[in-house]
Scaffold this motif. Sequence first.
Motif, PDB file in Angstrom:
ATOM      1  N   VAL A  22       6.486   0.798   1.539  1.00 39.00           N
ATOM      2  CA  VAL A  22       6.519   0.106   2.431  1.00 39.00           C
ATOM      3  C   VAL A  22       7.714  -0.683   2.541  1.00 39.00           C
ATOM      4  N   GLU A  23       8.835  -0.308   2.143  1.00 38.55           N
ATOM      5  CA  GLU A  23      10.239  -0.798   1.853  1.00 38.55           C
ATOM      6  C   GLU A  23      10.014  -2.367   1.458  1.00 38.55           C
ATOM      7  N   ALA A  24       9.398  -2.627   0.446  1.00 45.09           N
ATOM      8  CA  ALA A  24       9.119  -3.956  -0.331  1.00 45.09           C
ATOM      9  C   ALA A  24      10.656  -4.418  -0.525  1.00 45.09           C
ATOM     10  N   ARG A  25      10.841  -5.573  -0.056  1.00 48.41           N
ATOM     11  CA  ARG A  25      12.211  -6.296  -0.326  1.00 48.41           C
ATOM     12  C   ARG A  25      11.873  -7.846  -0.595  1.00 48.41           C
ATOM     13  N   ALA A  26      12.985  -8.431  -0.783  1.00 46.71           N
ATOM     14  CA  ALA A  26      12.883 -10.000  -0.970  1.00 46.71           C
ATOM     15  C   ALA A  26      12.572 -10.568   0.400  1.00 46.71           C
ATOM     16  N   GLY A  27      11.619 -11.456   0.159  1.00 44.64           N
ATOM     17  CA  GLY A  27      11.217 -12.689   1.266  1.00 44.64           C
ATOM     18  C   GLY A  27      10.054 -11.773   2.069  1.00 44.64           C
ATOM     19  N   MET A  28       9.672 -10.571   1.899  1.00 43.25           N
ATOM     20  CA  MET A  28       8.607 -10.096   2.889  1.00 43.25           C
ATOM     21  C   MET A  28       7.427 -10.479   2.122  1.00 43.25           C
ATOM     22  N   ARG A  29       6.403 -10.658   3.327  1.00 43.86           N
ATOM     23  CA  ARG A  29       5.058 -11.286   2.698  1.00 43.86           C
ATOM     24  C   ARG A  29       4.217  -9.888   2.503  1.00 43.86           C
ATOM     25  N   LEU A  30       3.731  -9.611   1.391  1.00 46.03           N
ATOM     26  CA  LEU A  30       2.837  -8.339   1.001  1.00 46.03           C
ATOM     27  C   LEU A  30       1.828  -8.800   0.427  1.00 46.03           C
ATOM     28  N   LEU A  31       0.843  -8.020   0.995  1.00 43.91           N
ATOM     29  CA  LEU A  31      -0.890  -8.046   0.528  1.00 43.91           C
ATOM     30  C   LEU A  31      -1.171  -6.979  -0.327  1.00 43.91           C
ATOM     31  N   ASP A  32      -1.501  -7.318  -1.751  1.00 50.28           N
ATOM     32  CA  ASP A  32      -2.005  -6.102  -2.664  1.00 50.28           C
ATOM     33  C   ASP A  32      -3.473  -6.451  -2.758  1.00 50.28           C
ATOM     34  N   VAL A  33      -4.111  -5.363  -1.949  1.00 52.10           N
ATOM     35  CA  VAL A  33      -5.617  -5.243  -1.720  1.00 52.10           C
ATOM     36  C   VAL A  33      -6.272  -4.498  -2.825  1.00 52.10           C
ATOM     37  N   ALA A  34      -7.392  -5.065  -3.472  1.00 55.70           N
ATOM     38  CA  ALA A  34      -8.061  -4.469  -4.565  1.00 55.70           C
ATOM     39  C   ALA A  34      -6.846  -4.275  -5.964  1.00 55.70           C
ATOM     40  N   CYS A  35      -6.343  -5.637  -5.946  1.00 58.33           N
ATOM     41  CA  CYS A  35      -5.179  -5.688  -6.878  1.00 58.33           C
ATOM     42  C   CYS A  35      -5.452  -5.605  -8.338  1.00 58.33           C
ATOM     43  N   GLY A  36      -6.539  -5.587  -8.478  1.00 56.80           N
ATOM     44  CA  GLY A  36      -6.961  -5.595 -10.169  1.00 56.80           C
ATOM     45  C   GLY A  36      -6.423  -6.340 -11.107  1.00 56.80           C
ATOM     46  N   THR A  37      -6.085  -6.041 -11.841  1.00 52.45           N
ATOM     47  CA  THR A  37      -5.171  -6.911 -12.917  1.00 52.45           C
ATOM     48  C   THR A  37      -3.503  -7.103 -12.812  1.00 52.45           C
ATOM     49  N   GLY A  38      -3.328  -6.893 -11.488  1.00 51.58           N
ATOM     50  CA  GLY A  38      -2.101  -7.554 -10.921  1.00 51.58           C
ATOM     51  C   GLY A  38      -0.880  -6.711 -11.209  1.00 51.58           C
ATOM     52  N   TRP A  39      -0.600  -5.438 -11.727  1.00 51.09           N
ATOM     53  CA  TRP A  39       0.528  -4.783 -12.253  1.00 51.09           C
ATOM     54  C   TRP A  39       1.444  -4.486 -10.848  1.00 51.09           C
TER      55      TRP A  39
END
Length: 276
Positions: free
Chosen positions: A46-63
């Motif tokens: 998803v080309e994660a980078r600084a400042g990007m708004r990212l949603l982690d669906v079914a994130c579980g314990t957050g790793w």
Amino acid sequence: MTGDPPIDHEAFKQFERDGFSKVAQGYNGAIAQVTSQVNQAILDGVEARAGMRLLDVACGTGWLSADAVKRGAIVTGLDYTENMLVIARSRCPEAEFRVGDAENLPFESDEFEAVVCNFGILHFPEPEKAIAESLRVLKSRGRYAFTCWTPPAHNPFMSLILGTVQTYGTIDVDLPPAPPLFRFGDPDECKKTLNVKGFTSVSVTELLINWTFSKPEDVMPTIIASSARLGSMLSMQTGQQRHDIENAIIEGAKKYATNDGIEIPAYAVLTVGRKP
Ligand SMILES: C[S@@+](CC[C@H](N)C(=O)[O-])C[C@H]1O[C@@H](n2cnc3c(N)ncnc32)[C@H](O)[C@@H]1O
């Protein structure tokens, strides 16, 4: 498939929520270390980078949320099991964690630049709804990435567990009917579904993940203590079946001995698509 019992969506959801609620600590201590092996591949997808708004669906314990925060993303994690989120919040205080349903996301349309979902899709009663919701909350040109295990025929770890249950017990235990566990471990199915839902530039990659245990005797108790569906399936065998399954899993696991313990390979499929 014809002949399959109808899925009661609410009953399945409730079963999964209760299951994950019970195993949250065990999941965090065992399976999260396994699923998180693909975090960097997902974040690259998803080309994660600084400042990007990212949603982690079914994130579980957050790793995965925590790894996205390390890349500077502004992260929201969502899961419907509060016990998982309690652990996620202490693991990653920098992210916001919310209780919610992947099939009915509590967000406005076009809010996020990336939506990720690590081994969540196989737990949703109506995965198409979850995919449509992810598309809705993404901004134009935002990316969506999700993972799922490949089927046992191509997955030594799943084959060891499910193949052994099939041989020495039964997979036909009294659990709520569920969607096919490995549907999104099929690259063609992933591509077709995302294209139909309106994603473009869909790519599918296979990833190797290792399940590690200190000794062969740890495999079955770990799965029972940390997995909702597989754990219930193992617990619901009769005493004799359970005994035979445990012995067969121990014998099977010994084939994967290394100098450090047991390392059983498994494969997952990572699917990435872009909102037009
Ligand atoms: C196998 S765990 C994956 C957790 C995490 N993404 C990881 O990779 O370790 C599946 C997670 O999906 C959550 N879940 C299942 N169905 C859900 C739904 N409909 N909406 C939100 N979360 C859901 C469960 O509570 C559980 O935390």
